[in-house]
Design a protein around this motif. Structure first.
Motif, PDB file in Angstrom:
ATOM      1  N   SER A   1      36.349  43.913  49.817  1.00 44.45           N
ATOM      2  CA  SER A   1      36.972  42.595  49.722  1.00 44.45           C
ATOM      3  C   SER A   1      36.786  42.019  48.326  1.00 44.45           C
ATOM      4  CB  SER A   1      36.360  41.637  50.749  1.00 44.45           C
ATOM      5  OG  SER A   1      34.988  41.396  50.432  1.00 44.45           O
ATOM      6  N   GLU A   2      37.454  40.894  48.098  1.00 42.46           N
ATOM      7  CA  GLU A   2      37.301  40.165  46.831  1.00 42.46           C
ATOM      8  C   GLU A   2      35.851  39.741  46.629  1.00 42.46           C
ATOM      9  OE1 GLU A   2      38.936  38.809  43.296  1.00 42.46           O
ATOM     10  OE2 GLU A   2      40.183  39.543  44.946  1.00 42.46           O
TER      11      GLU A   2
ATOM     12  N   SER B   1      43.085  44.148  49.387  1.00 43.57           N
ATOM     13  CA  SER B   1      43.218  42.701  49.210  1.00 43.57           C
ATOM     14  C   SER B   1      42.774  42.238  47.831  1.00 43.57           C
ATOM     15  CB  SER B   1      42.386  41.981  50.279  1.00 43.57           C
ATOM     16  OG  SER B   1      41.007  42.338  50.169  1.00 43.57           O
ATOM     17  N   TYR B   2      42.422  43.149  46.946  1.00 45.61           N
ATOM     18  CA  TYR B   2      41.980  42.789  45.604  1.00 45.61           C
ATOM     19  C   TYR B   2      42.503  43.829  44.613  1.00 45.61           C
ATOM     20  CZ  TYR B   2      38.505  46.463  46.443  1.00 45.61           C
ATOM     21  OH  TYR B   2      37.900  47.663  46.728  1.00 45.61           O
TER      22      TYR B   2
ATOM     23  N   ASP C   1      43.374  49.934  56.155  1.00 47.92           N
ATOM     24  CA  ASP C   1      43.936  49.244  57.314  1.00 47.92           C
ATOM     25  C   ASP C   1      43.833  50.065  58.590  1.00 47.92           C
ATOM     26  OD1 ASP C   1      45.755  51.232  56.750  1.00 47.92           O
ATOM     27  OD2 ASP C   1      47.459  49.896  56.413  1.00 47.92           O
TER      28      ASP C   1
END
Length: 371
Positions: A119-120, A149-150, A175
Motif C-alpha cells: 500500500s501507499e 494502488s501506488y 488483486d
C-alpha cells in the motif's frame, strides 16, 4: 455465498490440507533441487481451489477491511488450536537435498529478509525499514506491486539498490486474479517481464502466495518466492515441506513464448525460495502475538539443521513512530528484537544476503549436478 461463509470454507480446506500434509510427511522425500510442481491433489482439487479463490477475491472489494480482518483473526485462532502442536515446524522439512554442500563461506544457515509493499502507507515506510536494517548490518529485498494502488519512485528503487538492497516484483495488481486463467496469466506475464526489465528485478512473489509453479516459467526471473515450507493460514495452504531452496525445471526445456532476458539467460527453470518463518501479518495481526518468540524458536530450529531462514515482513504493518499500533499494525520493536537475537546469538554463523544471491548459488549447484 457470503464472504464470511466463504472464508470459513477456505479455513476448513486449509485445516484438511494441513492434516493430509502431516500424514504424508514421512512417506517420501524428493530432493528440493528437483522438486515436482504438482500443486493441489490433481485436476479436480486444483479446479476446486481456483474456483473458491476466484469467488473470494471477487467478493473481497465489497467487504470492509476491518470485517475481513476480524473474520480471518477468529478463524486463524481456531485453526491454531487445531494444529498448534506442529506448526510452525513441519517435521521432515529439515532434510537437506541430496549431495547438499552447505552454504557459502561454511556458514551455518542462510538468513534472507524480504518485504512485500502492499500500500501507499507501506511505501512511505520503506526508507525507515531500510535504515533500521542498515544500522543493524542486514540487507534485504523490497518487492513492489507494479500496477497496484501506488507508484514506486525511481529514486527509491535506486536508493535501495545503491545501499545493497534488492528490488523485486510483487504480483502485478495484487488483486487475487493473477492465476484466474492460463490465457490471462500469459498476458499478465508479458507486463510483469516488462517491469522486471525496467527495474532490473530478478525475483517474483505473487499476491496472497497464490501460485502455479508451471505457469511461472513464463516469467523472465531467476527465482520465485511464492511458496513456504508450511503455512496452513494461507489461501493455498499446501506447503513444500522443505527449509531449503529448490529447483523448478521447465517441463518444456525452454521459455514459453517470451524472449530470454539478460537477467535470466537460462531457459531450463528457476529457483524457488520458500519462506520458512511465519509471515508478520499472521503472527502479529491475526494471531496477535506480543513477542517475536515464534520467529526465534523457528529460526533456532532452522539454524540447527542448516537450512534457509526466509521471512516476509510487510512495512505496511510496522508501527515506527512509537504511537499505539492500529488493529492492523504491530510495534517495529518486535522486528528489531528478532534481528538483535539473530545478530547476537549467531554472529559470524549466518549468510545474510539477497534472494537473488541465494538463487544464483542454487542455480550453480543444479547446473553442476546435472552436467
Amino acid at each position: 455465498m457470503s464472504a464470511s461463509l466463504l472464508i470459513q470454507a477456505s479455513a476448513e480446506q486449509r485445516r484438511r490440507v494441513f492434516k493430509e500434509s502431516k500424514r504424508e510427511r514421512h512417506t517420501g522425500f524428493s530432493s528440493p533441487l528437483h522438486e515436482q510442481t504438482t500443486l493441489y491433489g490433481g485436476h479436480a482439487g486444483r479446479y476446486s481451489l481456483m474456483l473458491r479463490n476466484r469467488i473470494y477475491y471477487g467478493l473481497k472489494p465489497f467487504v470492509p477491511q476491518f470485517l475481513r480482518t476480524a473474520i480471518r483473526r477468529k478463524l486463524a485462532m481456531r485453526l491454531r488450536r487445531q494444529i498448534g502442536n506442529v506448526w510452525p515446524i513441519m517435521p521432515g522439512s529439515e532434510r537437506a537435498p541430496e549431495n547438499w554442500p552447505g552454504w557459502p563461506g561454511n556458514k551455518k544457515f542462510a538468513f534472507v529478509l524480504t518485504h512485500d509493499v502492499e500500500s501507499e502507507a507501506g511505501l512511505g515506510r520503506c526508507r525507515s525499514l531500510m535504515e533500521l536494517e542498515l544500522d543493524l548490518g542486514f540487507c534485504s529485498s523490497f518487492n513492489f506491486i507494479p500496477e497496484g494502488s501506488y507508484r514506486v519512485p525511481v529514486e527509491l528503487r535506486q536508493e535501495l539498490t545503491a545501499n545493497g538492497f534488492e528490488v523485486g516484483i510483487h504480483d502485478l495488481k495484487h488483486d487475487g486474479h493473477l492465476f484466474s486463467s492460463r490465457r490471462k496469466f500469459m498476458r499478465h506475464a508479458a507486463r510483469i517481464n516488462a517491469y522486471a526489465r525496467e527495474w532490473g528485478a530478478s525475483g517474483f512473489r505473487s499476491g496472497f502466495m497464490l501460485r502455479n509453479l508451471d505457469w511461472l516459467h513464463d516469467l523472465d526471473v531467476q527465482y520465485d518466492a511464492s511458496t513456504f515450507d508450511t503455512d496452513p493460514f494461507e489461501p493455498q495452504p499446501q506447503g513444500r515441506h522443505t527449509i531449503f531452496p529448490f529447483w523448478v525445471p521447465n517441463p518444456n526445456g525452454c521459455s514459453i513464448g517470451y524472449q530470454r532476458s539478460a537477467i535470466n539467460p537460462s531457459s531450463e527453470g528457476y529457483v524457488e525460495l520458500p519462506y520458512t518463518l511465519p509471515q508478520d501479518f499472521t503472527l502479529f495481526v491475526l494471531l496477535q502475538e506480543k513477542t517475536p518468540e515464534i520467529w526465534m524458536r523457528k529460526l533456532d530450529w532452522i539454524a540447527e539443521h542448516g537450512g534457509m531462514a526466509l521471512v516476509d515482513v510487510h512495512p505496511d504493518y510496522l508501527c515506527f513512530d512509537g504511537t499505539t499500533p492500529t488493529s492492523r499494525e504491530y510495534p517495529v520493536a518486535h522486528y528489531k528484537s528478532f534481528l538483535d537475537h539473530v545478530r547476537q546469538r549467531y554472529e559470524g554463523a549466518f549468510w545474510n544476503t539477497t534472494p537473488s544471491q541465494v538463487a544464483q548459488f542454487c542455480a550453480r549447484l543444479t547446473q553442476a549436478t546435472s552436467s
